[in-house]
Design an enzyme around this catalytic site. Structure first.
Site, PDB file in Angstrom:
ATOM      1  N   TYR A 107       0.857  -1.192   0.000  1.00  0.00           N
ATOM      2  CA  TYR A 107       0.000   0.000   0.000  1.00  0.00           C
ATOM      3  C   TYR A 107       0.887   1.234   0.000  1.00  0.00           C
ATOM      4  O   TYR A 107       1.910   1.296   0.677  1.00  0.00           O
ATOM      5  CB  TYR A 107      -0.879   0.018   1.262  1.00  0.00           C
ATOM      6  CG  TYR A 107      -1.660   1.302   1.399  1.00  0.00           C
ATOM      7  CD1 TYR A 107      -2.936   1.411   0.870  1.00  0.00           C
ATOM      8  CD2 TYR A 107      -1.118   2.412   2.045  1.00  0.00           C
ATOM      9  CE1 TYR A 107      -3.653   2.595   0.972  1.00  0.00           C
ATOM     10  CE2 TYR A 107      -1.825   3.598   2.156  1.00  0.00           C
ATOM     11  CZ  TYR A 107      -3.091   3.686   1.617  1.00  0.00           C
ATOM     12  OH  TYR A 107      -3.790   4.859   1.717  1.00  0.00           O
ATOM     13  N   GLU A 195      -3.293   7.618  -4.170  1.00  0.00           N
ATOM     14  CA  GLU A 195      -3.200   6.314  -3.508  1.00  0.00           C
ATOM     15  C   GLU A 195      -3.009   5.185  -4.516  1.00  0.00           C
ATOM     16  O   GLU A 195      -3.639   5.167  -5.571  1.00  0.00           O
ATOM     17  CB  GLU A 195      -4.486   6.074  -2.704  1.00  0.00           C
ATOM     18  CG  GLU A 195      -4.477   4.807  -1.878  1.00  0.00           C
ATOM     19  CD  GLU A 195      -5.809   4.582  -1.179  1.00  0.00           C
ATOM     20  OE1 GLU A 195      -5.855   4.746   0.058  1.00  0.00           O
ATOM     21  OE2 GLU A 195      -6.800   4.248  -1.857  1.00  0.00           O
TER      22      GLU A 195
END
Ligand code: GDP
Ligand code: MN
Length: 395
Positions: A107, A195
């Site tokens: 992530y 993101e």
């Protein structure tokens, strides 16, 4: 403002980030054609929401026939994810990407740290999962690296991230490039979130951005026409979009009392007051300090068009805003749309008397309120009565 994954992936590409080859399609024939180029591919629903994978919005197709069939099935379907709420989002486009063999998922994000006013890079080995959950349950699995807005990205920050993710060799350099590109994009385009979830290490050993998400700061859009052009109004609340055309600050809520207020602070206070009286607001609506008759008319039209609304509370404290302008807007809107809902009005401040006169002369059935609390109480009572009458079939 939010954009689609395919648009974010394109922006990533222009900033030198590694993203899989992909094609946007809106018809199954087109899907067959592009899938023939890609070989086996991933069909990804394009909606402004994450959590698509678990909701059936990300599927692998082995052949062009299968890609066409999955595309046909997805298009027009309502995708309900954890983030969309129960009403879901209609899929109007799908993105076909090459299939990647994944060895490990990570992530990665860049966002603004509201406390310091600087940026923060967040990295984690818990990629592909819901990061909010991970952050809550296992905060130690996330590494936050502050980045100065004025100085931008520095190599040592990339090294810290690479260490935390236990990356080695070429992957460390690749991460440097990804992070520096992300921060550059973030700053140049006035993003509020960038993101990648998941960033993956492929079986061939390279890092690749398998998902792409970018949100932008609405207040900075005026200086980025190329970003504004990426707006997809199909994805937005139609009422909020209509409001934005008139420069109204409007947010849909779930209650039944429509509020028309001037000033964000007063709008918040009005909502609190309605809650305190046992009601629930249907919206936040701030017509601003310098609203014209047209703007007020548009605002009122928004409230009457909302099926949830069972009473309207106009709460105005006239300062720069004149109460008679509000009154004119209200009467003009009612003349246009008619009024079947109870209407409670509290006017105070500049030209309050003139405003009250206009409303009186209009012959509208209005409940006048002495002050904000009185108005909120009356609006809650009227909404309840209206609801009962509606249920009883009287209306
Ligand atoms: P989201 O669920 O909306 O966040 O959509 P993603 O784009 O993140 O896709 C969901 C999941 O599908 C990802 O977390 C990956 O695990 C998986 N996925 C997507 N594309 C590929 C691919 O090419 N290969 C493999 N192995 N997995 C993929
Ligand atoms: Mn994802």
């Amino acid at each position: 403002m939010k954009i689609h994954e395919y648009q974010a992936a394109e922006l990533f590409r222009t900033y030198g980030l590694p993203v899989p080859e992909g094609y946007l399609v809106t018809e199954k024939e087109e899907a067959f054609e592009k899938a023939s180029v890609l070989g086996s591919c991933v069909v990804k629903a394009q909606v402004h929401s994450g959590g698509r994978g678990k909701a059936g919005g990300v599927k692998v197709a082995k052949t062009p026939e299968e890609a066409a069939a999955i595309t046909e099935e997805m298009l027009g379907k309502c995708l309900v994810t954890k983030q969309t709420g129960p009403e879901g989002k209609i899929v109007r486009k799908v993105y076909l990407t090459e299939v990647v063999s994944v060895e490990k998922e990570y992530y990665l994000s860049v966002t603004t740290d509201n406390e310091s006013g600087n940026l923060v890079i967040i990295v984690s080995e818990a990629g592909g999962t819901e990061i909010e959950e991970t952050a809550k349950l296992y905060p130690e699995k996330l590494k936050k690296i502050p980045v100065s807005v004025t100085e931008g990205f520095k190599t040592y920050q990339g090294l810290m991230a690479a260490d935390f993710l236990k990356l080695e060799g070429e992957n460390r350099k690749e991460l440097q490039q990804i992070l520096s590109g992300m921060v550059k994009l973030y700053l140049e385009k006035d993003a509020s979130l960038a993101e990648i979830n998941p960033l993956v290490r492929t079986e061939e050993g390279a890092l690749l951005c398998l998902d792409a998400k970018i949100n932008f700061d609405d207040n900075a859009l005026f200086r980025h026409p190329e970003i504004t052009a990426l707006r997809d109004v199909d994805e937005e609340d139609p009422k909020e979009y209509e409001a934005s055309k008139y420069g109204l600050n409007y947010i849909s809520l779930s209650g039944n009392i429509g509020c028309l207020v001037n000033g964000a602070g007063l709008a918040m206070a009005t909502m609190d007051e309605i809650k305190a009286m046992g009601g629930t607001p249907a919206n936040f609506l701030d017509v601003g300090g310098s609203a014209t008759k047209e703007k007020v008319t548009a605002a009122f039209r928004l409230l009457t068009a909302d099926e949830k609304v069972e009473a309207i509370f106009v709460n105005i404290f006239g300062g720069i805003m004149h109460c008679d302008t509000i009154a004119e807007g209200v009467t003009a809107a009612v003349a246009e749309t008619g009024l079947t809902l109870p209407l409670v009005v509290r006017l105070e401040g500049t030209n309050a008397e003139e405003g009250k006169q206009i409303l009186k002369a209009s012959g509208l059935k209005i409940t006048a309120a002495d002050d904000m609390a009185d108005g909120a109480r009356k609006a809650v009572d009227e909404a309840r009565a209206f609801h009962q009458a509606k249920k009883g079939g009287a209306l």
